[in-house]
Design a protein around this motif. Sequence first.
Motif, PDB file in Angstrom:
ATOM      1  N   HIS A 116      12.960  30.274  34.123  1.00 10.37           N
ATOM      2  CA  HIS A 116      13.294  31.296  35.124  1.00 10.37           C
ATOM      3  C   HIS A 116      12.314  32.458  35.050  1.00 10.37           C
ATOM      4  O   HIS A 116      11.789  32.925  36.067  1.00 10.37           O
ATOM      5  N   ARG A 117      12.086  32.941  33.829  1.00 11.16           N
ATOM      6  CA  ARG A 117      11.182  34.080  33.642  1.00 11.16           C
ATOM      7  C   ARG A 117       9.784  33.764  34.153  1.00 11.16           C
ATOM      8  O   ARG A 117       9.175  34.549  34.889  1.00 11.16           O
ATOM      9  N   ASP A 118       9.268  32.606  33.774  1.00 11.89           N
ATOM     10  CA  ASP A 118       7.910  32.238  34.164  1.00 11.89           C
ATOM     11  C   ASP A 118       7.791  32.064  35.671  1.00 11.89           C
ATOM     12  O   ASP A 118       6.752  32.385  36.267  1.00 11.89           O
ATOM     13  N   PHE A 119       8.846  31.553  36.293  1.00 11.79           N
ATOM     14  CA  PHE A 119       8.818  31.387  37.741  1.00 11.79           C
ATOM     15  C   PHE A 119       8.704  32.727  38.455  1.00 11.79           C
ATOM     16  O   PHE A 119       7.864  32.910  39.338  1.00 11.79           O
ATOM     17  N   PHE A 120       9.546  33.680  38.077  1.00  9.39           N
ATOM     18  CA  PHE A 120       9.504  34.986  38.740  1.00  9.39           C
ATOM     19  C   PHE A 120       8.166  35.677  38.496  1.00  9.39           C
ATOM     20  O   PHE A 120       7.612  36.313  39.401  1.00  9.39           O
ATOM     21  N   LYS A 121       7.646  35.551  37.280  1.00 10.78           N
ATOM     22  CA  LYS A 121       6.362  36.175  36.977  1.00 10.78           C
ATOM     23  C   LYS A 121       5.268  35.623  37.887  1.00 10.78           C
ATOM     24  O   LYS A 121       4.455  36.377  38.458  1.00 10.78           O
ATOM     25  N   ALA A 122       5.239  34.295  38.043  1.00 10.54           N
ATOM     26  CA  ALA A 122       4.212  33.664  38.872  1.00 10.54           C
ATOM     27  C   ALA A 122       4.418  33.975  40.348  1.00 10.54           C
ATOM     28  O   ALA A 122       3.458  34.245  41.083  1.00 10.54           O
ATOM     29  N   ALA A 123       5.673  33.946  40.802  1.00 10.10           N
ATOM     30  CA  ALA A 123       5.955  34.180  42.216  1.00 10.10           C
ATOM     31  C   ALA A 123       5.629  35.606  42.633  1.00 10.10           C
ATOM     32  O   ALA A 123       5.111  35.840  43.729  1.00 10.10           O
ATOM     33  N   LEU A 124       5.916  36.564  41.778  1.00  8.41           N
ATOM     34  CA  LEU A 124       5.686  37.972  42.103  1.00  8.41           C
ATOM     35  C   LEU A 124       4.218  38.367  41.973  1.00  8.41           C
ATOM     36  O   LEU A 124       3.755  39.275  42.665  1.00  8.41           O
ATOM     37  N   GLY A 125       3.503  37.717  41.092  1.00  9.31           N
ATOM     38  CA  GLY A 125       2.090  38.030  40.926  1.00  9.31           C
ATOM     39  C   GLY A 125       1.862  39.500  40.614  1.00  9.31           C
ATOM     40  O   GLY A 125       2.506  40.081  39.744  1.00  9.31           O
ATOM     41  N   GLY A 126       0.961  40.128  41.347  1.00  8.44           N
ATOM     42  CA  GLY A 126       0.621  41.527  41.112  1.00  8.44           C
ATOM     43  C   GLY A 126       1.709  42.504  41.476  1.00  8.44           C
ATOM     44  O   GLY A 126       1.617  43.687  41.135  1.00  8.44           O
ATOM     45  N   ALA A 127       2.766  42.034  42.143  1.00  8.49           N
ATOM     46  CA  ALA A 127       3.882  42.908  42.509  1.00  8.49           C
ATOM     47  C   ALA A 127       4.934  42.990  41.408  1.00  8.49           C
ATOM     48  O   ALA A 127       5.904  43.753  41.528  1.00  8.49           O
ATOM     49  N   ALA A 128       4.738  42.209  40.334  1.00  8.53           N
ATOM     50  CA  ALA A 128       5.739  42.124  39.274  1.00  8.53           C
ATOM     51  C   ALA A 128       5.751  43.352  38.374  1.00  8.53           C
ATOM     52  O   ALA A 128       4.729  44.022  38.201  1.00  8.53           O
ATOM     53  N   ILE A 129       6.900  43.611  37.784  1.00  8.43           N
ATOM     54  CA  ILE A 129       6.991  44.624  36.735  1.00  8.43           C
ATOM     55  C   ILE A 129       6.214  44.124  35.521  1.00  8.43           C
ATOM     56  O   ILE A 129       6.008  42.916  35.364  1.00  8.43           O
ATOM     57  N   PRO A 130       5.771  45.009  34.633  1.00  6.92           N
ATOM     58  CA  PRO A 130       5.057  44.556  33.431  1.00  6.92           C
ATOM     59  C   PRO A 130       6.011  43.895  32.433  1.00  6.92           C
ATOM     60  O   PRO A 130       7.229  43.918  32.615  1.00  6.92           O
ATOM     61  N   ALA A 131       5.430  43.326  31.387  1.00  3.80           N
ATOM     62  CA  ALA A 131       6.236  42.753  30.315  1.00  3.80           C
ATOM     63  C   ALA A 131       7.063  43.865  29.673  1.00  3.80           C
ATOM     64  O   ALA A 131       6.534  44.914  29.313  1.00  3.80           O
TER      65      ALA A 131
END
Length: 244
Positions: A116-131
């Motif tokens: 789940h985590r990896d999916f959201f990270k990849a889907a959001l790309g540069g729009a994602a919150i940091p780690a």
Amino acid sequence: MENKTNLLIRPKTVDSDSRRRFLRYAGFTAVTATTILAACENATMEPSTMGGAGARVAADGSIDLGSGDVGILNYAYALEQLEYAFYAQVIATPYAGMSDMERSILTDIRNHEKAHRDFFKAALGGAAIPALNANFGAINFGDRNSVLTTARTFEDLGVSAYNGAGKLLSDGNNLSTAGKIVSVEARHAAIIRELLSPFTTSFAGDDVVTSDTGLDVVNMPGTVLAAAQAFVVERITASNLPTM
């Protein structure tokens, strides 16, 4: 002393036999981490078409989730980071007396949360919150009750979060993918409750399922983030999320 853990820690791999034992024990449909990740990869989520602004980090280090569907997906991403980091720690430092079956169950849940985590990270790309960094100082990872009680809190909170956020998504594809994820989170919640109170009705107790409607608890982002904040070092803000 605070136990701070980076939420993007990479876990060890788990053998397929462990996954199968978990699924047989729980009586669930065969949904493994590999299956979930494959389903997520086939979902349609592109930041450029989601709608809304991406995450922003303020001068004080606080993290705003963003707005629109992007903000809601960052909200889910934050929760999945937290859940994964917790289960990664549980498996890395097993509590005293952890049975093979419990290890198998918790390992499989860890792998689901990673997917789940990896999916959201990849889907959001540069729009994602940091780690994010976890603060697990209040959890005794050597004690079974402390670990499983915290797991129940995280899983129940996660299910209620997806239930509440669904109506805030404007894109049907995003809602469909969120529905696939929350159904897995509900399976986690049920088996954790069974481990805590075996052979009882706790797996779908009155505290999470309304008896007269058969519907699960719904919590909105403000409530969920207030509960989750104690376990995250960075301050998370959600002032730009949609509200209805």
